[in-house]
Scaffold this motif. Structure first.
Motif, mmCIF file in Angstrom:
data_model
loop_
_atom_site.group_PDB
_atom_site.id
_atom_site.type_symbol
_atom_site.label_atom_id
_atom_site.label_comp_id
_atom_site.label_asym_id
_atom_site.label_seq_id
_atom_site.Cartn_x
_atom_site.Cartn_y
_atom_site.Cartn_z
ATOM 1 N N ASP A 249 12.276 71.845 32.346
ATOM 2 C CA ASP A 249 13.002 70.718 32.927
ATOM 3 C C ASP A 249 12.173 69.438 32.950
ATOM 4 O O ASP A 249 12.681 68.349 32.667
ATOM 5 C CB ASP A 249 13.463 71.054 34.348
ATOM 6 N N GLY B 99 33.677 70.805 32.706
ATOM 7 C CA GLY B 99 32.917 72.038 32.505
ATOM 8 C C GLY B 99 33.733 73.287 32.777
ATOM 9 O O GLY B 99 33.571 74.311 32.089
ATOM 10 N N LEU C 97 28.565 70.644 26.851
ATOM 11 C CA LEU C 97 27.659 69.520 26.631
ATOM 12 C C LEU C 97 28.128 68.270 27.376
ATOM 13 O O LEU C 97 27.303 67.501 27.894
ATOM 14 C CB LEU C 97 27.535 69.233 25.131
ATOM 15 N N ASN D 186 29.747 68.319 30.194
ATOM 16 C CA ASN D 186 29.397 68.602 31.588
ATOM 17 C C ASN D 186 27.934 68.274 31.856
ATOM 18 O O ASN D 186 27.576 67.673 32.872
ATOM 19 C CB ASN D 186 29.669 70.069 31.900
ATOM 20 N N ARG D 187 27.058 68.656 30.940
ATOM 21 C CA ARG D 187 25.627 68.393 31.114
ATOM 22 C C ARG D 187 25.310 66.912 30.998
ATOM 23 O O ARG D 187 24.412 66.408 31.696
ATOM 24 C CB ARG D 187 24.817 69.177 30.073
ATOM 25 N N ASP E 276 26.149 65.536 34.256
ATOM 26 C CA ASP E 276 25.149 65.947 35.236
ATOM 27 C C ASP E 276 23.906 65.072 35.162
ATOM 28 O O ASP E 276 23.270 64.802 36.184
ATOM 29 C CB ASP E 276 24.775 67.415 35.007
ATOM 30 N N ASP F 121 26.939 72.720 40.107
ATOM 31 C CA ASP F 121 26.144 73.254 39.002
ATOM 32 C C ASP F 121 26.109 74.780 39.022
ATOM 33 O O ASP F 121 26.302 75.433 37.985
ATOM 34 C CB ASP F 121 24.709 72.714 39.065
ATOM 35 N N TYR G 42 27.553 77.326 36.177
ATOM 36 C CA TYR G 42 26.739 78.319 35.473
ATOM 37 C C TYR G 42 27.411 79.696 35.487
ATOM 38 O O TYR G 42 27.489 80.378 34.457
ATOM 39 C CB TYR G 42 25.353 78.433 36.118
ATOM 40 N N GLY H 239 17.085 74.616 34.664
ATOM 41 C CA GLY H 239 18.318 74.134 34.064
ATOM 42 C C GLY H 239 18.284 74.061 32.543
ATOM 43 O O GLY H 239 19.248 74.442 31.864
ATOM 44 N N THR H 240 17.167 73.581 31.993
ATOM 45 C CA THR H 240 17.064 73.428 30.539
ATOM 46 C C THR H 240 17.190 74.768 29.827
ATOM 47 O O THR H 240 17.914 74.899 28.836
ATOM 48 C CB THR H 240 15.720 72.770 30.169
ATOM 49 N N ILE I 221 20.875 76.082 30.044
ATOM 50 C CA ILE I 221 21.789 75.430 29.103
ATOM 51 C C ILE I 221 21.485 75.853 27.670
ATOM 52 O O ILE I 221 22.394 76.065 26.867
ATOM 53 C CB ILE I 221 21.706 73.896 29.245
#
Length: 214
Positions: A3, A39, A59, A61-62, A65, A89, A93, A157-158, A161
């Motif tokens: 992240d 999302g 994507l 959604n991200r 975010d 979030d 997920y 998070g990274t 995703i």
């Protein structure tokens, strides 16, 4: 784990877009909720095995975010915004995993259940420590601009995703990817629990030292 690196590279571009959006009067919470609704389209899209469209929704959604946080910092961060951001979030997920379970229940359900189970560990350890960090006024040196204390881990998070993107690109390997990531999430939970216990004990010791010396 990634992240800090991803935020460093994405932040300049997101900040530029957020400045333009802020001039239109758009609020951070509007972006948060809109991004969440987009999302959640992933659930029916994945259920009907529309993996390419699900990836697009994921994507978007991200992107939302990332933009809502930059908008909040340009305007004025609020507790409501921080609350919505993290809660939506975590729902998102789990929704992605649920969508894959719906796509192929016989093959994917067990692996999906294991992954959501592992999310309970990473999420609860993360959020529970944030409560006590706030109570003890602890601050994160890694993510000082976040709305609350971010406890580091292997699966942040990274990484989450990235695995979702892989699942959309290679849905036939969902089961293998889910089991692998569930194991990494379990390891993250163990590391976070150990780190949290150590930090809280250190905080308690620092708090009692002045009393003992007086």
């Amino acid at each position: 784990m990634l992240d800090r690196w991803s935020l460093k590279h994405l932040k300049p571009g997101l900040k530029g877009v957020a400045k333009q959006l802020s001039r239109t009067g758009l609020r951070a919470n509007h972006v948060t909720v809109t991004g969440f609704m987009i999302g959640m389209l992933c659930v029916p899209l994945l259920a009907y095995e529309q993996y390419s469209w699900a990836l697009v929704a994921l994507l978007l959604n991200r992107l939302a975010d990332g933009l809502d946080g930059e908008l909040a910092r340009l305007q004025e961060p609020t507790d409501v915004g921080a609350f919505l951001d993290i809660v939506l979030d975590f729902i998102f997920y789990s929704a992605i995993v649920f969508g894959f379970a719906l796509a192929n229940p016989e093959q994917n359900s067990l692996a999906a259940s294991a992954l959501i189970f592992s999310f309970m560990g990473t999420g609860s350890s993360f959020l529970a420590f944030a409560i006590f960090a706030e109570r003890r006024q602890l601050s994160s040196m890694t993510y000082p601009n976040k709305g609350f204390y971010y406890l580091n881990g292997i699966t942040e998070g990274t990484e989450t995703i990235a695995i979702f993107v892989l699942m959309c690109l290679l849905p036939q390997y969902f089961m293998q990817l889910a089991w692998m990531f569930a194991g990494l999430c379990a390891l993250t939970t163990a590391i976070r629990v150990r780190s949290a216990v150590y930090s809280l004990k250190q905080s308690e010791q620092c708090k009692t030292k002045p009393t003992e010396s007086s």
